[in-house]
Design an enzyme around this catalytic site. Sequence first.
Site, short mmCIF file in Angstrom:
data_model
loop_
_atom_site.label_atom_id
_atom_site.label_comp_id
_atom_site.label_asym_id
_atom_site.label_seq_id
_atom_site.Cartn_x
_atom_site.Cartn_y
_atom_site.Cartn_z
N GLU A 1 -3.35 11.00 2.99
CA GLU A 1 -4.33 10.78 4.06
C GLU A 1 -4.42 12.10 4.80
O GLU A 1 -3.42 12.57 5.38
CB GLU A 1 -3.89 9.66 4.99
CG GLU A 1 -3.92 8.30 4.32
CD GLU A 1 -3.80 7.18 5.34
OE1 GLU A 1 -4.81 6.51 5.59
OE2 GLU A 1 -2.70 7.00 5.89
N ASP B 1 0.23 5.08 0.56
CA ASP B 1 -0.70 6.15 0.93
C ASP B 1 -0.16 7.47 0.40
O ASP B 1 0.67 8.12 1.05
CB ASP B 1 -0.88 6.20 2.44
CG ASP B 1 -1.64 5.01 2.98
OD1 ASP B 1 -2.58 4.57 2.30
OD2 ASP B 1 -1.28 4.53 4.07
N GLU C 1 0.84 -1.20 0.00
CA GLU C 1 0.00 0.00 0.00
C GLU C 1 0.87 1.24 0.00
O GLU C 1 1.80 1.37 0.80
CB GLU C 1 -0.90 -0.01 1.24
CG GLU C 1 -1.71 1.23 1.48
CD GLU C 1 -2.53 1.14 2.77
OE1 GLU C 1 -3.20 2.13 3.10
OE2 GLU C 1 -2.48 0.09 3.44
#
Length: 457
Positions: free
Chosen positions: A236, A233, A231
């Site tokens: 966020e 990111d 993952e």
Amino acid sequence: MLSKTALLSSLIAAGASAQQVGTLTTETHPKLPIQQCTAAGSCTTLNTAVTMDANWRWLHTTTGSNNCYNGNEWDTTLCPDGATCAANCALDGADYPGTYGVTVSGNAMTLKFVTNGAYSKNIGSRLYLMASDSTYQMFKLLNKEFTFDVDVSGLPCGLNGALYLVEMDEDGGLSRFPTNKAGAKYGTGYCDTQCPHDIKFINGEANVDGWTPSSNDANAGAGKYGSCCHEMDIWEANSISAAYTPHVCSVDGQTRCEGTDCGDGDERYSGVCDKDGCDFNSYRMGDTSFYGPGATVDTKSKFTVVTQFVTSDGTDTGSLSEIRRIYVQGGTVIQNSVSKIAGITESNSITDDFCNEQKTTFGDTNSFEKLGGLAAMGGAIGRGMVLALSVWDDHAVNMLWLDSTYPTDADATKPGIARGTCATTSGVPTDIEASQGNSQVIYSNIKIGALNSTFSS
């Protein structure tokens, strides 16, 4: 970063995922075009669209409209086991604006937090970018950059507008798992480094074995299995704090986990994925005036976020060596903030050296290095990842890991504890769902391309 397992709809009709395909609602993917740019700054349009994650969709019998999942529990007659449930239950199409509060205008998509539909109340959403009606758009970003505009002015404490990459199957698992008849068209195949147990169908089977309803979320639960993968990111954030964070795994591609491999609870650092990741949150890194309302990056208005994936040899096949962040607002290019924490070399990007110094200084377990660091992240980015766009609240720890003091009982003056200005009492889902239901995030103007090709410097 903490768990995303609270990412569930509260559809009264039944928000769940399935593997058969229903026919009660036609599935029409909202168009969300993006641009692909060359080194010269010339961009062409890709005719992409979005699909709603399967976990939000209505799940009903294949022969009618009886729910297979109600509230946070399965119908045990229809779903006595995973395989039988997959055969009995169908995943249907979505009313994007009416049920989920998802609207698209040109290249901009608005995600509403709470949507009161004719027959349902929906909380949050998660969507994926599609290359075609049946395949996800795959992003291979080594030696390239990913750019988008975002408006977080409508996201208060406790909410997270997340835009990120996960190593899902291009077809949503359709070809790997014969019992999956829905595929990417209906948003199947989700995974991330939290190895979430709330995913209702994993590997083409319902996650009913050991399913336990959540004690504080009327729509969530957890099964025996989790769904793991790399993952990245990219974003966020809310109006108070923002972070970008690579997370890695010892397995490649979407992988079903159970037991210790999932890294649950006290076994957090024994699993196949790095749940903490290596984050760069400007506030946490000591610059408390860089991001927020009225700050250098002023969250009261829209701005551009650029993320560059730099390789060691400057090629598209090289090893990932650095992840850089640049902002553009009001025509001004803003370089990322520089870390101001004693013991961490002044830097404004993510490298293996930065991550190792951060983990040591903050006293955090360095599972990022253990599981391969940037080289492992670059492997996934080179193979291709799927773009997820979401808005969610956090039933686990109220999003305090992003925008407040966390852990809440730690000394806020200790390096790494203060992450934003939100109160430690903020972010309680029942509170913000009632008082901040009109919150929203707007993602727009997505571009990919060669380094420094997607924005004006």
